[in-house]
Design a protein around this motif. Structure first.
Motif, PDB file in Angstrom:
ATOM      1  N   THR A 166      47.447  56.144  47.248  1.00  0.00           N
ATOM      2  CA  THR A 166      47.842  54.818  47.698  1.00  0.00           C
ATOM      3  C   THR A 166      46.637  54.115  48.284  1.00  0.00           C
ATOM      4  O   THR A 166      45.926  54.663  49.128  1.00  0.00           O
ATOM      5  N   THR A 167      46.399  52.904  47.833  1.00  0.00           N
ATOM      6  CA  THR A 167      45.234  52.132  48.257  1.00  0.00           C
ATOM      7  C   THR A 167      45.671  50.726  48.626  1.00  0.00           C
ATOM      8  O   THR A 167      46.481  50.135  47.912  1.00  0.00           O
ATOM      9  N   LYS A 168      45.162  50.207  49.727  1.00  0.00           N
ATOM     10  CA  LYS A 168      45.344  48.802  50.061  1.00  0.00           C
ATOM     11  C   LYS A 168      43.954  48.207  50.157  1.00  0.00           C
ATOM     12  O   LYS A 168      43.136  48.645  50.955  1.00  0.00           O
ATOM     13  N   PHE A 169      43.669  47.213  49.329  1.00  0.00           N
ATOM     14  CA  PHE A 169      42.381  46.547  49.333  1.00  0.00           C
ATOM     15  C   PHE A 169      42.437  45.386  50.320  1.00  0.00           C
ATOM     16  O   PHE A 169      43.442  44.690  50.402  1.00  0.00           O
ATOM     17  N   VAL A 170      41.361  45.184  51.067  1.00  0.00           N
ATOM     18  CA  VAL A 170      41.257  44.067  51.995  1.00  0.00           C
ATOM     19  C   VAL A 170      40.011  43.276  51.611  1.00  0.00           C
ATOM     20  O   VAL A 170      38.922  43.842  51.503  1.00  0.00           O
ATOM     21  N   VAL A 171      40.180  41.985  51.385  1.00  0.00           N
ATOM     22  CA  VAL A 171      39.077  41.112  50.997  1.00  0.00           C
ATOM     23  C   VAL A 171      38.878  40.092  52.110  1.00  0.00           C
ATOM     24  O   VAL A 171      39.805  39.384  52.484  1.00  0.00           O
ATOM     25  N   LEU A 172      37.675  40.059  52.657  1.00  0.00           N
ATOM     26  CA  LEU A 172      37.295  39.060  53.652  1.00  0.00           C
ATOM     27  C   LEU A 172      36.349  38.087  52.972  1.00  0.00           C
ATOM     28  O   LEU A 172      35.268  38.491  52.547  1.00  0.00           O
ATOM     29  N   GLY A 173      36.753  36.851  52.837  1.00  0.00           N
ATOM     30  CA  GLY A 173      35.955  35.913  52.090  1.00  0.00           C
ATOM     31  C   GLY A 173      35.614  34.670  52.863  1.00  0.00           C
ATOM     32  O   GLY A 173      35.995  34.487  54.015  1.00  0.00           O
ATOM     33  N   SER A 174      34.883  33.811  52.162  1.00  0.00           N
ATOM     34  CA  SER A 174      34.542  32.498  52.706  1.00  0.00           C
ATOM     35  C   SER A 174      34.643  31.466  51.587  1.00  0.00           C
ATOM     36  O   SER A 174      33.766  30.641  51.417  1.00  0.00           O
ATOM     37  N   GLY A 175      35.709  31.594  50.800  1.00  0.00           N
ATOM     38  CA  GLY A 175      35.956  30.630  49.728  1.00  0.00           C
ATOM     39  C   GLY A 175      35.651  31.152  48.337  1.00  0.00           C
ATOM     40  O   GLY A 175      35.600  30.373  47.400  1.00  0.00           O
ATOM     41  N   GLN A 176      35.459  32.458  48.161  1.00  0.00           N
ATOM     42  CA  GLN A 176      35.116  32.990  46.861  1.00  0.00           C
ATOM     43  C   GLN A 176      36.241  32.786  45.856  1.00  0.00           C
ATOM     44  O   GLN A 176      37.408  32.886  46.178  1.00  0.00           O
ATOM     45  N   LEU A 177      35.819  32.485  44.634  1.00  0.00           N
ATOM     46  CA  LEU A 177      36.733  32.319  43.518  1.00  0.00           C
ATOM     47  C   LEU A 177      36.358  33.321  42.445  1.00  0.00           C
ATOM     48  O   LEU A 177      35.300  33.929  42.490  1.00  0.00           O
ATOM     49  N   ARG A 178      37.201  33.442  41.471  1.00  0.00           N
ATOM     50  CA  ARG A 178      36.898  34.310  40.331  1.00  0.00           C
ATOM     51  C   ARG A 178      36.428  33.417  39.193  1.00  0.00           C
ATOM     52  O   ARG A 178      37.092  32.477  38.823  1.00  0.00           O
ATOM     53  N   GLY A 179      35.266  33.729  38.653  1.00  0.00           N
ATOM     54  CA  GLY A 179      34.690  32.911  37.578  1.00  0.00           C
ATOM     55  C   GLY A 179      35.237  33.194  36.236  1.00  0.00           C
ATOM     56  O   GLY A 179      36.031  34.031  35.987  1.00  0.00           O
ATOM     57  N   ASP A 193      52.432  43.516  53.603  1.00  0.00           N
ATOM     58  CA  ASP A 193      52.676  44.623  52.684  1.00  0.00           C
ATOM     59  C   ASP A 193      52.310  44.187  51.273  1.00  0.00           C
ATOM     60  O   ASP A 193      53.109  43.574  50.568  1.00  0.00           O
ATOM     61  N   ALA A 194      51.084  44.477  50.873  1.00  0.00           N
ATOM     62  CA  ALA A 194      50.608  44.103  49.547  1.00  0.00           C
ATOM     63  C   ALA A 194      49.469  45.032  49.154  1.00  0.00           C
ATOM     64  O   ALA A 194      48.788  45.590  50.020  1.00  0.00           O
ATOM     65  N   SER A 195      49.269  45.192  47.853  1.00  0.00           N
ATOM     66  CA  SER A 195      48.181  46.059  47.396  1.00  0.00           C
ATOM     67  C   SER A 195      46.823  45.458  47.735  1.00  0.00           C
ATOM     68  O   SER A 195      45.844  46.181  47.854  1.00  0.00           O
ATOM     69  N   MET A 196      46.757  44.135  47.899  1.00  0.00           N
ATOM     70  CA  MET A 196      45.532  43.488  48.365  1.00  0.00           C
ATOM     71  C   MET A 196      45.891  42.388  49.347  1.00  0.00           C
ATOM     72  O   MET A 196      46.725  41.535  49.058  1.00  0.00           O
ATOM     73  N   ALA A 197      45.267  42.435  50.503  1.00  0.00           N
ATOM     74  CA  ALA A 197      45.388  41.373  51.496  1.00  0.00           C
ATOM     75  C   ALA A 197      44.067  40.617  51.485  1.00  0.00           C
ATOM     76  O   ALA A 197      43.005  41.218  51.640  1.00  0.00           O
ATOM     77  N   VAL A 198      44.136  39.307  51.300  1.00  0.00           N
ATOM     78  CA  VAL A 198      42.949  38.483  51.100  1.00  0.00           C
ATOM     79  C   VAL A 198      42.834  37.448  52.218  1.00  0.00           C
ATOM     80  O   VAL A 198      43.827  36.811  52.570  1.00  0.00           O
ATOM     81  N   HIS A 199      41.626  37.281  52.723  1.00  0.00           N
ATOM     82  CA  HIS A 199      41.349  36.232  53.706  1.00  0.00           C
ATOM     83  C   HIS A 199      40.303  35.291  53.122  1.00  0.00           C
ATOM     84  O   HIS A 199      39.204  35.706  52.773  1.00  0.00           O
ATOM     85  N   ASN A 200      40.656  34.018  52.999  1.00  0.00           N
ATOM     86  CA  ASN A 200      39.749  32.960  52.559  1.00  0.00           C
ATOM     87  C   ASN A 200      39.052  33.243  51.232  1.00  0.00           C
ATOM     88  O   ASN A 200      37.862  32.980  51.076  1.00  0.00           O
ATOM     89  N   ALA A 201      39.775  33.778  50.267  1.00  0.00           N
ATOM     90  CA  ALA A 201      39.241  33.987  48.915  1.00  0.00           C
ATOM     91  C   ALA A 201      40.412  33.926  47.935  1.00  0.00           C
ATOM     92  O   ALA A 201      41.574  33.849  48.336  1.00  0.00           O
ATOM     93  N   SER A 202      40.127  33.976  46.662  1.00  0.00           N
ATOM     94  CA  SER A 202      41.127  33.820  45.618  1.00  0.00           C
ATOM     95  C   SER A 202      41.970  35.077  45.396  1.00  0.00           C
ATOM     96  O   SER A 202      41.439  36.189  45.385  1.00  0.00           O
ATOM     97  N   THR A 203      43.262  34.884  45.164  1.00  0.00           N
ATOM     98  CA  THR A 203      44.141  35.989  44.797  1.00  0.00           C
ATOM     99  C   THR A 203      43.746  36.581  43.447  1.00  0.00           C
ATOM    100  O   THR A 203      44.065  37.726  43.150  1.00  0.00           O
ATOM    101  N   ARG A 204      43.035  35.825  42.649  1.00  0.00           N
ATOM    102  CA  ARG A 204      42.615  36.281  41.316  1.00  0.00           C
ATOM    103  C   ARG A 204      41.614  37.435  41.397  1.00  0.00           C
ATOM    104  O   ARG A 204      41.298  38.060  40.399  1.00  0.00           O
TER     105      ARG A 204
END
Length: 171
Positions: A158-171, A114-125
């Motif tokens: 209401t929006t839930k963002f889902v990020v599927l990553g492979s190690g992405q960071l925020r610059g 339960d979160a506005s963004m669920a992230v897999h293998n990327a930065s919470t930033r």
């Protein structure tokens, strides 16, 4: 450590018991180098100490706290269910992240957290209105009434963002 005062910074880390034995010794030098204060559970505290990091014992109040500083609460969990229970109790409902190669765990996490963004293998930033194409943020909401997550002027659902990553960071 890029911007510890922001609401999308990492405040806590959960590690599966078996993985903690190898993960914590890898984390310790990087946390030490960045002067991160670690508040560790009884299972992770000796692992940090063995890795040469001065950590202190975590209290229940450390979990779920938005420190806004270079402080990280660490807890070893017994399994995915234990992790999900911990997140349900202490999570911010803002951003939750899982780092794993296990597809079934990723799918469960993305579906159930339960979160506005669920992230897999990327930065919470990455949970930021500008990063998500919403324009300048006018606020942030962790409630599901009216807006959820980063809010732009157009956000009225209401929006839930889902990020599927492979190690992405925020610059």
């Amino acid at each position: 450590t890029q911007r510890a005062s922001t609401c999308n910074s990492l405040e806590g880390v959960l590690s599966h018991g078996d993985a903690a034995i190898s993960v914590i010794p890898m984390l310790a030098p990087a946390l030490s180098e960045e002067n991160v204060e670690v508040r560790a559970c009884t299972k992770s505290l000796p692992l940090f100490q063995q890795a040469g990091l001065e950590a202190r014992a975590a209290t229940a109040d450390d979990y779920g706290t938005e420190f806004g500083d270079l402080i990280l609460a660490v807890k070893v969990v017994k399994d995915m269910g234990d992790a999900m229970d911990h997140i349900a109790r202490y999570g911010s409902r803002h951003t939750e992240c899982i780092l794993t190669r296990e597809h079934d765990r990723v799918q469960r996490f993305l579906r159930e957290v339960d979160a506005s963004m669920a992230v897999h293998n990327a930065s919470t930033r990455l949970n930021d209105g500008g990063q998500l194409g919403l324009g300048a943020e006018i606020g942030i909401s962790t409630s599901k009434l009216h807006a959820y997550g980063p809010m732009g002027i157009r956000e009225r659902t209401t929006t839930k963002f889902v990020v599927l990553g492979s190690g992405q960071l925020r610059g």
